[in-house]
Design a protein around this motif. Structure first.
Motif, mmCIF file in Angstrom:
data_model
loop_
_atom_site.group_PDB
_atom_site.id
_atom_site.type_symbol
_atom_site.label_atom_id
_atom_site.label_comp_id
_atom_site.label_asym_id
_atom_site.label_seq_id
_atom_site.Cartn_x
_atom_site.Cartn_y
_atom_site.Cartn_z
ATOM 1 N N GLN A 69 0.749 -1.255 -0.007
ATOM 2 C CA GLN A 69 -0.097 0.000 0.185
ATOM 3 C C GLN A 69 0.915 1.383 0.222
ATOM 4 O OE1 GLN A 69 -3.929 -0.558 1.225
ATOM 5 N NE2 GLN A 69 -3.853 1.022 -0.296
ATOM 6 N N LEU A 95 0.794 5.466 0.643
ATOM 7 C CA LEU A 95 -0.097 6.068 1.272
ATOM 8 C C LEU A 95 0.938 7.550 1.829
ATOM 9 C CD1 LEU A 95 -0.349 3.292 3.287
ATOM 10 C CD2 LEU A 95 -2.408 4.537 3.467
ATOM 11 N N ASN A 108 -4.777 0.453 9.861
ATOM 12 C CA ASN A 108 -6.236 0.416 9.077
ATOM 13 C C ASN A 108 -6.885 1.558 8.654
ATOM 14 O OD1 ASN A 108 -6.464 -2.277 9.722
ATOM 15 N ND2 ASN A 108 -6.929 -1.980 11.702
ATOM 16 N N ASP A 109 -6.036 2.537 8.454
ATOM 17 C CA ASP A 109 -6.204 4.020 8.028
ATOM 18 C C ASP A 109 -5.868 4.027 6.441
ATOM 19 O OD1 ASP A 109 -6.768 6.635 7.352
ATOM 20 O OD2 ASP A 109 -5.598 7.694 8.754
ATOM 21 N N ASP A 110 -6.672 4.117 5.548
ATOM 22 C CA ASP A 110 -6.355 4.050 4.171
ATOM 23 C C ASP A 110 -6.654 5.559 3.426
ATOM 24 O OD1 ASP A 110 -8.962 3.945 3.957
ATOM 25 O OD2 ASP A 110 -8.864 2.223 2.967
ATOM 26 N N SER A 133 -4.179 6.916 0.857
ATOM 27 C CA SER A 133 -3.894 5.959 -0.114
ATOM 28 C C SER A 133 -3.808 6.400 -1.853
ATOM 29 C CB SER A 133 -4.413 4.655 -0.245
ATOM 30 O OG SER A 133 -4.088 3.670 -1.376
ATOM 31 N N HIS A 188 -3.216 4.030 -4.209
ATOM 32 C CA HIS A 188 -3.371 2.843 -4.903
ATOM 33 C C HIS A 188 -3.974 2.841 -6.338
ATOM 34 C CE1 HIS A 188 -7.317 2.953 -2.956
ATOM 35 N NE2 HIS A 188 -7.702 2.270 -4.102
ATOM 36 N N ASN A 200 -7.039 -1.818 -3.125
ATOM 37 C CA ASN A 200 -6.782 -1.108 -1.769
ATOM 38 C C ASN A 200 -6.653 -2.148 -0.493
ATOM 39 O OD1 ASN A 200 -6.895 0.186 0.670
ATOM 40 N ND2 ASN A 200 -8.518 1.522 -0.108
ATOM 41 N N GLY A 215 -6.213 -1.812 2.741
ATOM 42 C CA GLY A 215 -6.830 -1.135 3.953
ATOM 43 C C GLY A 215 -5.804 -0.636 4.874
ATOM 44 N N GLY A 216 -4.684 -0.159 3.940
ATOM 45 C CA GLY A 216 -3.721 0.717 4.788
ATOM 46 C C GLY A 216 -2.643 -0.215 5.611
ATOM 47 N N GLN A 225 -1.885 -2.904 7.983
ATOM 48 C CA GLN A 225 -2.658 -4.071 8.919
ATOM 49 C C GLN A 225 -1.976 -3.991 10.296
ATOM 50 O OE1 GLN A 225 -2.698 -7.141 6.092
ATOM 51 N NE2 GLN A 225 -3.847 -5.927 4.580
#
Length: 225
Positions: free
Chosen positions: A121, A123, A145-147, A150, A152, A159, A161-162, A164
């Motif tokens: 990912q 970001l 868990n902050d995407d 992103s 992508h 994606n 999910g940022g 993990q």
């Protein structure tokens, strides 16, 4: 004779109340406890440092410090050798499954081709204009868990999910040059991947020096814990 009769009763009472009870622990319970202890240990605060390299010139130009905990990661990226008055953005490249890279725990650009397995990912972290001394001090935080930052879709990646797992991921902090600041476009240049970009050099191949030129040039690599 009364004393003799009381003796067995006292012995029985002592056995009943004077000894601690013991409940055997099953191997499954012991394993579960061990896993909980390991999980708790993995969530403590950790700190790692990594060299910052200009991958175009090969020069060592600074130090990156990465803090990890159960909430996410924080980077402090201090570098020299920047072009005064040029716009720069710092990016997280998060390899969520570094064990699936061609060289486990040592992911490289070619591993993007295996994105579905490595769950990489990209970001946004932060950005600024370099001062006259050519030094840069970039700091940013990324929650698990902050995407929201992103990019992508620019690269045609799914994606994931940022970030993990802050401790299990391999983290690359990558500094991108957007060339000289452009009046009226500075906000875009320091807050987006393609801000002010007309020409995009392949990563780590050339240093932008003209307005409209962009390219990833500098990076630090923090391996998984």
């Amino acid at each position: 004779m009364k004393t003799l009769k009381l003796l067995p009763i006292l012995l029985i009472t002592g056995l009943l109340f004077g000894c601690e009870s013991y409940t055997p622990v099953s191997p499954e319970s012991e394993l579960a406890i061990a896993e909980l202890q390991l999980d708790a240990a993995a969530k403590v605060n950790t700190k790692s440092t990594a060299d910052i390299f200009n991958f175009v010139t090969g020069d060592l130009i600074g130090k990156s410090t990465l803090h990890r905990n159960g909430n996410g990661i924080t980077v402090n990226f201090k570098t020299t050798g920047l072009m005064p008055g040029h716009a720069y953005t710092l990016w997280w490249v998060v390899w969520n499954k570094p064990e699936n890279c061609a060289t486990p725990g040592a992911c490289v650009e070619s591993d993007f081709a295996n994105a579905l397995n490595v769950e990489v990912q990209l970001l946004y972290a932060t950005g600024s204009i370099a001062g006259n001394n050519g030094k840069g001090n970039f700091s940013a935080h990324l929650k698990e868990n902050d995407d929201s930052g992103s990019v992508h879709e620019i690269f045609g990646l799914p994606n994931f999910g940022g970030l993990q797992d802050a401790h299990a991921a391999e983290i690359h902090a990558v500094l991108r040059s957007h060339g000289p600041k452009i009046p009226g476009q500075v906000g875009e240049q320091i807050n987006s991947y393609e801000g002010g970009c007309v020409v995009n050099f392949p990563a780590f191949t050339e240093i932008p020096d003209e307005a409209g030129e962009c390219g990833d040039i500098i990076a630090a690599i923090h391996g998984p814990l």
